[in-house]
Design an enzyme around this catalytic site. Structure first.
Site, mmCIF file in Angstrom:
data_model
loop_
_atom_site.group_PDB
_atom_site.id
_atom_site.type_symbol
_atom_site.label_atom_id
_atom_site.label_comp_id
_atom_site.label_asym_id
_atom_site.label_seq_id
_atom_site.Cartn_x
_atom_site.Cartn_y
_atom_site.Cartn_z
ATOM 1 N N HIS A 115 0.689 -1.235 -0.118
ATOM 2 C CA HIS A 115 0.148 -0.176 0.042
ATOM 3 C C HIS A 115 0.963 1.192 0.064
ATOM 4 C CE1 HIS A 115 -3.511 2.598 0.829
ATOM 5 N NE2 HIS A 115 -2.640 3.391 1.879
ATOM 6 N N ASP B 234 -14.953 3.006 8.603
ATOM 7 C CA ASP B 234 -13.929 4.030 8.287
ATOM 8 C C ASP B 234 -14.556 4.858 7.432
ATOM 9 O OD1 ASP B 234 -11.105 4.905 7.821
ATOM 10 O OD2 ASP B 234 -11.748 4.156 5.882
ATOM 11 N N ARG C 123 -14.330 12.985 9.617
ATOM 12 C CA ARG C 123 -13.168 13.772 10.041
ATOM 13 C C ARG C 123 -12.586 14.822 9.003
ATOM 14 N NH1 ARG C 123 -9.473 8.919 9.421
ATOM 15 N NH2 ARG C 123 -7.694 10.479 9.557
ATOM 16 N N SER D 74 -7.498 3.961 10.146
ATOM 17 C CA SER D 74 -8.077 4.064 8.823
ATOM 18 C C SER D 74 -7.367 3.132 7.754
ATOM 19 C CB SER D 74 -8.210 5.409 8.468
ATOM 20 O OG SER D 74 -8.687 5.637 7.161
ATOM 21 N N LYS E 183 -8.579 -1.112 6.215
ATOM 22 C CA LYS E 183 -8.893 -1.437 4.695
ATOM 23 C C LYS E 183 -8.015 -2.297 4.371
ATOM 24 C CE LYS E 183 -9.134 3.271 4.429
ATOM 25 N NZ LYS E 183 -9.415 4.389 4.001
HETATM 26 N N1 URA Z 1 -5.978 7.883 3.761
HETATM 27 C C1 URA Z 1 -6.867 7.030 4.416
HETATM 28 O O1 URA Z 1 -7.434 6.181 3.991
HETATM 29 N N2 URA Z 1 -7.313 7.216 5.782
HETATM 30 C C2 URA Z 1 -6.889 8.513 6.445
HETATM 31 O O2 URA Z 1 -7.365 8.737 7.430
HETATM 32 C C3 URA Z 1 -6.028 9.025 5.454
HETATM 33 C C4 URA Z 1 -5.556 8.833 4.254
#
Ligand code: URA
Ligand code: CA
Length: 442
Positions: free
Chosen positions: A82, A161, A168, A183, A187
């Site tokens: 990632h 999320d 946020r 976050s 994923k």
């Molecule tokens: N990318 C994400 O997936 N989450 C965040 O909080 C910031 C960047």
């Protein structure tokens, strides 16, 4: 349990229990905890931070808020990679076939690009016939057969999320290490890989502008991964200038082909070897990064890495002949050069602005609904530290319209020529696992 008490506890610097964190995430996902309480909670976390244990618990609570991808049908250790976002970041296109060519399973779930960062699925779709919407069964079958396949994001992954990230965004609580780390990791973990390699970018094109923040984020994510039983490592890499030379979908596929042939831009190749080595180590196929890198270099030298790219393309309906005939990829109608106005040394190439220039040409999406032009983009002729003479080309603009004045202005304003340059260090660090004692295993 009452949400107001948990907000108060975090506000006053207390540590929440696993149960309390699960209560918050479950309640918020179901709509039982309102946005205003969740906003207050996010702000409390922003100021008070979370312990390593709380971060792992928050991540897993978000993983369990939705579907998780079951990759148990794929034999062996499954490795994912990632990146925290960059400009012209061609690494996934190179790494997926490169690492898979060693027999390591790389089931790649990828997104489409938004804003100035590109998406791997878009890039691959510039190969005629390539289809990323192949369904999970076919995806697993392909990974078992050829060790690599690329699929779009599926299903309802980490809905907590999704909801919290949107909240946020409008409550000034995005920029919090525990919230970003949980976050991203929620994923990745929901996507099912056993081992994860992270490329955490720093610099103008990156989410984390300073090296210290980037390191803190990388450490947070590496700890979360290892604390929940996924082998995780990270590379800290520079994103002050775009990676490689190409920024744009088909242009980056060409660049990936060059790199798999061993003829790619130096910085792109170096980062691919660094990330690839970590992927090989976390997969358990080498004991040292150095040993892993040797295996990867041999795969490039022998042509096996390139052959794996042909297989990846053909397996998903694409025309694999583009690997040997890149001219069969979409090619823009117009090419024009951005000429240097003075002699000197390239001192700065502002990554996010080059990304925005490519987006204005049509290479990226301004909104989720935008239709993109796979052929257009920017190819840098010079990188930071290169000498340049007045009238020499700094970059080539590939466009579908003959008029590119605005994009040219933007590039000229963001490729700064000076007397000397501080060439940024591409790989600024490696973050390895050191799981805390009494690891939580979910
Ligand atoms: N990318 C994400 O997936 N989450 C965040 O909080 C910031 C960047
Ligand atoms: Ca690139």
């Amino acid at each position: 349990m009452r949400m107001v008490d948990l907000i108060e506890k975090k506000r006053d610097g207390g540590e929440l229990s696993t149960n309390e964190i699960e209560f918050i995430i479950r309640g918020y996902t179901r709509g039982e905890i309102p946005d205003y309480q969740m906003s207050a909670f996010a702000m409390a976390v922003f100021f008070r931070d979370m312990t390593e244990r709380e971060r792992a618990d928050l991540t897993m609570a978000m993983v369990h808020s939705g579907e998780t991808v079951d990759l148990s049908g794929i034999a062996g250790v499954k490795v994912d990679k990632h990146s925290t976002g960059g400009v012209g970041d061609t690494t996934t296109l190179v790494l997926a076939p490169l690492v898979a060519s060693l027999g390591i399973a790389v089931p790649k779930m990828s997104g489409r690009g938004l804003g100035h960062t590109g998406g791997t699925i878009d890039k691959l779709e510039s190969v005629p016939g390539f289809n990323a919407e192949i369904g999970k069964e076919r995806f697993i079958e392909l990974v078992n057969r050829q060790h690599v396949a690329v699929i779009g994001q599926t299903g309802n992954v980490a809905p907590a999320d999704k909801k919290l990230y949107a909240l946020r965004d409008v409550t000034a609580t995005v920029n919090s290490i525990p919230l970003i780390a949980s976050s991203i990791m929620s994923k990745k973990i929901a996507a099912g890989a056993d081992a994860i390699v992270l490329d955490v970018k720093t610099g103008a094109g990156a989410f984390m502008k300073s090296p210290a923040e980037a390191r803190a984020l990388a450490e947070a994510m590496v700890h979360i991964g290892n604390n929940v039983g996924r082998r995780t490592m990270a590379v800290l890499s520079d994103m002050s200038q775009p990676l490689g030379r190409a920024v744009g979908n088909a242009l980056e596929v060409r660049e990936a082909i060059d790199t798999l042939r061993g003829e790619g831009p130096e910085d792109l190749a170096a980062l691919c070897y660094a990330l690839g080595s970590e992927m090989v180590v976390v997969a358990g196929e080498a004991h040292s990064l150095k040993g892993a890198e040797e295996l990867l270099r041999e795969a490039v030298r022998s042509g096996r890495a390139l052959e794996k790219f042909r297989e990846l393309i053909a397996g998903q309906g694409g025309d694999a002949s583009v690997v040997d005939h890149p001219e069969r990829l979409p090619y823009a109608a117009f090419q024009s050069e951005v000429l240097a106005g003075e002699d000197g040394v390239v001192a700065e190439i502002v990554a996010d602005k080059v990304g925005t220039a490519a987006m204005l040409l049509g290479a990226g999406r301004a909104t989720k609904e935008s239709v993109i032009d796979l052929s257009v983009g920017v190819v840098l002729r010079k990188k930071v530290g290169d000498r340049v003479r007045r009238g020499e080309s700094l970059a080539t603009i590939h466009s579908s319209a003959s008029e590119v004045g605005r994009v040219r202005e933007m590039l000229l304003a963001n490729i700064r020529i000076g007397e000397r340059a501080d060439v940024p260090l591409l790989i600024q660090g490696i973050v390895e696992a050191s799981p805390m004692a009494g690891v939580v295993r979910h």
